[in-house]
Write a protein that holds these residues in place. Structure first.
Motif, PDB file in Angstrom:
ATOM      1  N   ALA A   1      15.919  30.617 191.817  1.00 34.99           N
ATOM      2  CA  ALA A   1      16.415  31.977 192.036  1.00 34.99           C
ATOM      3  C   ALA A   1      17.660  32.247 191.202  1.00 34.99           C
ATOM      4  O   ALA A   1      18.485  31.359 190.982  1.00 34.99           O
ATOM      5  CB  ALA A   1      16.716  32.199 193.515  1.00 34.99           C
ATOM      6  N   THR A   2      17.770  33.480 190.721  1.00 33.67           N
ATOM      7  CA  THR A   2      18.993  33.963 190.081  1.00 33.67           C
ATOM      8  C   THR A   2      19.396  35.252 190.772  1.00 33.67           C
ATOM      9  O   THR A   2      18.575  35.909 191.424  1.00 33.67           O
ATOM     10  CB  THR A   2      18.794  34.246 188.583  1.00 33.67           C
ATOM     11  N   SER A   3      20.662  35.615 190.636  1.00 26.59           N
ATOM     12  CA  SER A   3      21.117  36.863 191.244  1.00 26.59           C
ATOM     13  C   SER A   3      22.162  37.515 190.363  1.00 26.59           C
ATOM     14  O   SER A   3      22.741  36.880 189.478  1.00 26.59           O
ATOM     15  CB  SER A   3      21.692  36.610 192.642  1.00 26.59           C
ATOM     16  N   GLY A   4      22.400  38.800 190.621  1.00 25.59           N
ATOM     17  CA  GLY A   4      23.401  39.530 189.850  1.00 25.59           C
ATOM     18  C   GLY A   4      22.990  39.687 188.398  1.00 25.59           C
ATOM     19  O   GLY A   4      21.839  39.948 188.080  1.00 25.59           O
ATOM     20  N   ARG A   5      23.949  39.469 187.516  1.00 20.07           N
ATOM     21  CA  ARG A   5      23.716  39.687 186.092  1.00 20.07           C
ATOM     22  C   ARG A   5      23.181  38.462 185.373  1.00 20.07           C
ATOM     23  O   ARG A   5      22.973  38.473 184.167  1.00 20.07           O
ATOM     24  CB  ARG A   5      25.005  40.186 185.433  1.00 20.07           C
ATOM     25  N   GLU A   6      22.988  37.368 186.117  1.00 19.72           N
ATOM     26  CA  GLU A   6      22.445  36.155 185.509  1.00 19.72           C
ATOM     27  C   GLU A   6      20.937  36.298 185.337  1.00 19.72           C
ATOM     28  O   GLU A   6      20.223  36.625 186.280  1.00 19.72           O
ATOM     29  CB  GLU A   6      22.766  34.938 186.385  1.00 19.72           C
ATOM     30  N   TYR A   7      20.476  36.058 184.135  1.00 19.74           N
ATOM     31  CA  TYR A   7      19.049  36.135 183.846  1.00 19.74           C
ATOM     32  C   TYR A   7      18.787  35.242 182.642  1.00 19.74           C
ATOM     33  O   TYR A   7      19.340  35.468 181.569  1.00 19.74           O
ATOM     34  CB  TYR A   7      18.629  37.576 183.550  1.00 19.74           C
TER      35      TYR A   7
ATOM     36  N   LEU B   1      10.186  32.062 189.173  1.00 20.08           N
ATOM     37  CA  LEU B   1      11.581  32.510 189.164  1.00 20.08           C
ATOM     38  C   LEU B   1      11.722  33.770 190.006  1.00 20.08           C
ATOM     39  O   LEU B   1      11.034  34.770 189.775  1.00 20.08           O
ATOM     40  CB  LEU B   1      12.045  32.796 187.734  1.00 20.08           C
ATOM     41  N   ILE B   2      12.610  33.736 190.998  1.00 22.38           N
ATOM     42  CA  ILE B   2      12.919  34.885 191.843  1.00 22.38           C
ATOM     43  C   ILE B   2      14.218  35.498 191.340  1.00 22.38           C
ATOM     44  O   ILE B   2      15.251  34.822 191.289  1.00 22.38           O
ATOM     45  CB  ILE B   2      13.073  34.475 193.319  1.00 22.38           C
ATOM     46  N   CYS B   3      14.200  36.777 190.957  1.00 22.75           N
ATOM     47  CA  CYS B   3      15.374  37.426 190.366  1.00 22.75           C
ATOM     48  C   CYS B   3      15.884  38.560 191.246  1.00 22.75           C
ATOM     49  O   CYS B   3      15.140  39.493 191.557  1.00 22.75           O
ATOM     50  CB  CYS B   3      15.038  37.998 188.988  1.00 22.75           C
ATOM     51  N   GLU B   4      17.147  38.477 191.611  1.00 22.37           N
ATOM     52  CA  GLU B   4      17.838  39.563 192.317  1.00 22.37           C
ATOM     53  C   GLU B   4      18.747  40.280 191.318  1.00 22.37           C
ATOM     54  O   GLU B   4      19.499  39.630 190.596  1.00 22.37           O
ATOM     55  CB  GLU B   4      18.703  39.000 193.450  1.00 22.37           C
ATOM     56  N   GLY B   5      18.702  41.584 191.296  1.00 20.50           N
ATOM     57  CA  GLY B   5      19.552  42.344 190.386  1.00 20.50           C
ATOM     58  C   GLY B   5      20.976  42.485 190.878  1.00 20.50           C
ATOM     59  O   GLY B   5      21.864  42.882 190.126  1.00 20.50           O
ATOM     60  N   CYS B   6      21.235  42.190 192.143  1.00 30.94           N
ATOM     61  CA  CYS B   6      22.595  42.270 192.680  1.00 30.94           C
ATOM     62  C   CYS B   6      22.886  40.999 193.465  1.00 30.94           C
ATOM     63  O   CYS B   6      21.981  40.229 193.779  1.00 30.94           O
ATOM     64  CB  CYS B   6      22.773  43.492 193.575  1.00 30.94           C
TER      65      CYS B   6
ATOM     66  N   GLN C   1       7.584  36.059 175.784  1.00 29.39           N
ATOM     67  CA  GLN C   1       7.284  34.642 176.025  1.00 29.39           C
ATOM     68  C   GLN C   1       5.992  34.454 176.823  1.00 29.39           C
ATOM     69  O   GLN C   1       5.699  33.358 177.300  1.00 29.39           O
ATOM     70  CB  GLN C   1       8.469  34.001 176.761  1.00 29.39           C
ATOM     71  N   ASN C   2       5.216  35.559 176.947  1.00 30.92           N
ATOM     72  CA  ASN C   2       3.931  35.529 177.646  1.00 30.92           C
ATOM     73  C   ASN C   2       4.047  34.995 179.066  1.00 30.92           C
ATOM     74  O   ASN C   2       3.181  34.246 179.553  1.00 30.92           O
ATOM     75  CB  ASN C   2       2.915  34.689 176.850  1.00 30.92           C
ATOM     76  N   VAL C   3       5.127  35.379 179.732  1.00 28.73           N
ATOM     77  CA  VAL C   3       5.328  35.005 181.131  1.00 28.73           C
ATOM     78  C   VAL C   3       5.078  36.237 182.001  1.00 28.73           C
ATOM     79  O   VAL C   3       5.763  37.258 181.825  1.00 28.73           O
ATOM     80  CB  VAL C   3       6.751  34.475 181.371  1.00 28.73           C
ATOM     81  N   PRO C   4       4.118  36.224 182.910  1.00 23.32           N
ATOM     82  CA  PRO C   4       3.857  37.393 183.765  1.00 23.32           C
ATOM     83  C   PRO C   4       5.098  37.733 184.585  1.00 23.32           C
ATOM     84  O   PRO C   4       5.815  36.845 185.063  1.00 23.32           O
ATOM     85  CB  PRO C   4       2.710  36.926 184.669  1.00 23.32           C
ATOM     86  N   ILE C   5       5.350  39.024 184.770  1.00 23.05           N
ATOM     87  CA  ILE C   5       6.482  39.474 185.568  1.00 23.05           C
ATOM     88  C   ILE C   5       6.005  40.535 186.553  1.00 23.05           C
ATOM     89  O   ILE C   5       5.209  41.416 186.203  1.00 23.05           O
ATOM     90  CB  ILE C   5       7.620  40.025 184.671  1.00 23.05           C
ATOM     91  N   THR C   6       6.463  40.449 187.782  1.00 21.11           N
ATOM     92  CA  THR C   6       6.116  41.431 188.804  1.00 21.11           C
ATOM     93  C   THR C   6       7.352  41.660 189.674  1.00 21.11           C
ATOM     94  O   THR C   6       8.441  41.221 189.314  1.00 21.11           O
ATOM     95  CB  THR C   6       4.900  40.964 189.631  1.00 21.11           C
ATOM     96  N   ASN C   7       7.198  42.363 190.789  1.00 20.58           N
ATOM     97  CA  ASN C   7       8.366  42.559 191.652  1.00 20.58           C
ATOM     98  C   ASN C   7       8.031  42.260 193.118  1.00 20.58           C
ATOM     99  O   ASN C   7       6.887  41.968 193.464  1.00 20.58           O
ATOM    100  CB  ASN C   7       8.976  43.954 191.466  1.00 20.58           C
TER     101      ASN C   7
ATOM    102  N   ALA D   1       5.925  30.012 185.351  1.00 22.83           N
ATOM    103  CA  ALA D   1       4.565  30.555 185.351  1.00 22.83           C
ATOM    104  C   ALA D   1       4.547  32.011 185.792  1.00 22.83           C
ATOM    105  O   ALA D   1       3.581  32.735 185.544  1.00 22.83           O
ATOM    106  CB  ALA D   1       3.670  29.728 186.263  1.00 22.83           C
ATOM    107  N   LEU D   2       5.641  32.450 186.453  1.00 20.42           N
ATOM    108  CA  LEU D   2       5.708  33.822 186.968  1.00 20.42           C
ATOM    109  C   LEU D   2       7.162  34.169 187.253  1.00 20.42           C
ATOM    110  O   LEU D   2       7.926  33.320 187.723  1.00 20.42           O
ATOM    111  CB  LEU D   2       4.885  33.941 188.258  1.00 20.42           C
ATOM    112  N   VAL D   3       7.531  35.415 186.953  1.00 24.23           N
ATOM    113  CA  VAL D   3       8.842  35.952 187.326  1.00 24.23           C
ATOM    114  C   VAL D   3       8.615  37.051 188.358  1.00 24.23           C
ATOM    115  O   VAL D   3       7.795  37.956 188.141  1.00 24.23           O
ATOM    116  CB  VAL D   3       9.590  36.537 186.108  1.00 24.23           C
TER     117      VAL D   3
END
Length: 402
Positions: free
Chosen positions: A328-334, A293-298, A367-373, A342-344
């Protein structure tokens, strides 16, 4: 955005909650002294959270959020209530608006339970006090007001300011890792992805932080980096680079000079760094078919070579040799449910509050899902992360066997 602006992620976020027609929007307008929200006798006038960044005494820079009625009905009502719950993940204080003639009922009790679950401090504000013969005595963290007559609005703002707790310590980006008058070079590419006529927010924040630490700051493009290093009488103590050119900068910066990135520094500032470095180590465990999962904060217009949706997936596939699936998600969607991933991989989160970033990290950890940036991912797949976190000895130890 100018250097004098306070970014949204650094402002106190105040959310107004309650039933339909409890007078939330009228109270927001009285509280801010502006016609921020549409006011109507028709129930459910506010259909989406309304946000306004402003300066508000005695609180300073704030974001005011007016939410839809929590007792909304039907399919559309469910969506509005979902949006209201999402607001709780980013606010610093909740203001529960209660019709003083109706009092607290099941709807308000549900909201209070959510405040407690999300660990959000809250005030109970009994609105429409002008309809009462006299104003009753209020309990702790309660107040009677009249949005119509502006009764006790000043007192409400003072009470809000008292409850919003100031940080125990002032967070720093990197100024505490360098000595006063030390030379620090910032490497900032100017390409088609760079905003016209300005620097992006993380770059602005780092420059300001270093200036406040009395550091000598040089800002160059990657093509002038070698000349900048050689032109200094005293070698720089640190070079900070944009992640997208990490590999080239790593090649040009001598090993005896510390090197890191804006993204890594921002991860520390947002409370993500420890989890992000550990999360990057999970890249080696990715398998064919794993979802990332690729997450954009804006939200922004994505270019054909967008870093989140194009470059990082490309680099990860090349590094792992696996057939990975990217969403991918963006903005306030999470998504609250991350179990399928397997990875965020998150962006720098410069537009998110510390509270919202902590919520996102907690969702992944629970949820034991690794998260990085982004920046840490790029540094890891390019073999640079060990060097890039050397200025943080407690993290550098994770790479002793690598």
């Amino acid at each position: 955005m100018s250097l004098n602006d306070t970014p949204s992620g650094e402002r106190t976020h105040i959310g107004f909650f309650g039933r339909r027609n409890a007078g939330k929007s009228s109270l927001v307008n009285a509280f801010t002294g502006q016609d921020l929200s549409v006011v109507s006798d028709v129930q459910g006038t506010t259909t989406d959270p309304v946000r306004k960044a402003m300066e508000l005494l005695p609180l300073g820079p704030v974001v005011i959020i007016d939410t839809p009625g929590f007792d909304d009905e039907g399919m559309l009502g469910e969506l509005r209530v979902k949006k209201t719950k999402q607001v709780l993940n980013r606010i610093d204080i909740a203001i529960l608006v209660v019709d003083c003639e109706e009092g607290i009922k099941a709807c308000e009790e549900e909201l209070i339970a959510l405040f407690k679950e999300k660990e959000v401090p809250y005030l109970t504000v009994y609105n429409k006090a002008d309809l009462l013969g006299s104003i009753p005595a209020a309990g702790e963290n309660e107040i009677y007001v009249s949005a119509l007559n502006k009764t006790n609005i000043w007192e409400l703002k003072e009470m809000t300011a008292r409850i919003v707790k100031a940080p125990v310590e002032t967070l720093q980006l990197v100024g505490d890792f360098v000595e006063p008058k030390e030379n620090v070079i910032l490497v900032i590419p100017i390409d088609k992805a760079a905003p016209k006529g300005r620097l992006i927010l993380p770059q602005q924040m780092v420059i300001r932080d270093l200036l406040e630490a009395n550091v000598c700051v040089s800002v160059v493009k990657e093509t002038e980096l070698t000349d900048a290093i050689n032109g200094l009488k005293k070698k720089p103590g640190l070079v900070i680079t944009d992640s997208q050119i990490f590999k080239a900068v790593d090649r040009d910066v001598p090993e005896d000079i510390d090197l890191t990135s804006f993204s890594i520094i921002l991860a520390r500032y947002k409370g993500l760094l420890n989890d992000a470095v550990k999360g990057a180590l999970a890249i080696d465990k990715l398998k064919d078919g794993d979802k990332v999962l690729i997450c954009e904060g804006c939200s922004h217009h994505r270019q054909c070579d967008d870093i989140g949706t194009y470059k990082i997936p490309k680099w990860l596939r090349e590094y792992t040799g696996k057939e990975l699936v990217f969403e991918a998600t963006s903005g306030r969607e999470y998504p609250e449910d991350l179990s399928e991933y397997a990875l965020v991989i998150h962006c720098g989160a410069c537009m998110l509050t510390e509270k919202e970033m902590k919520y996102r990290i907690k969702c992944a950890n629970d949820q034991n899902v690794p998260i990085t940036n982004y920046g840490i991912t790029i540094a890891y797949v390019q073999g640079i992360l060990k060097r890039a976190v050397k200025i943080f000895p407690y993290l550098y130890e994770l790479f002793e066997d690598k």
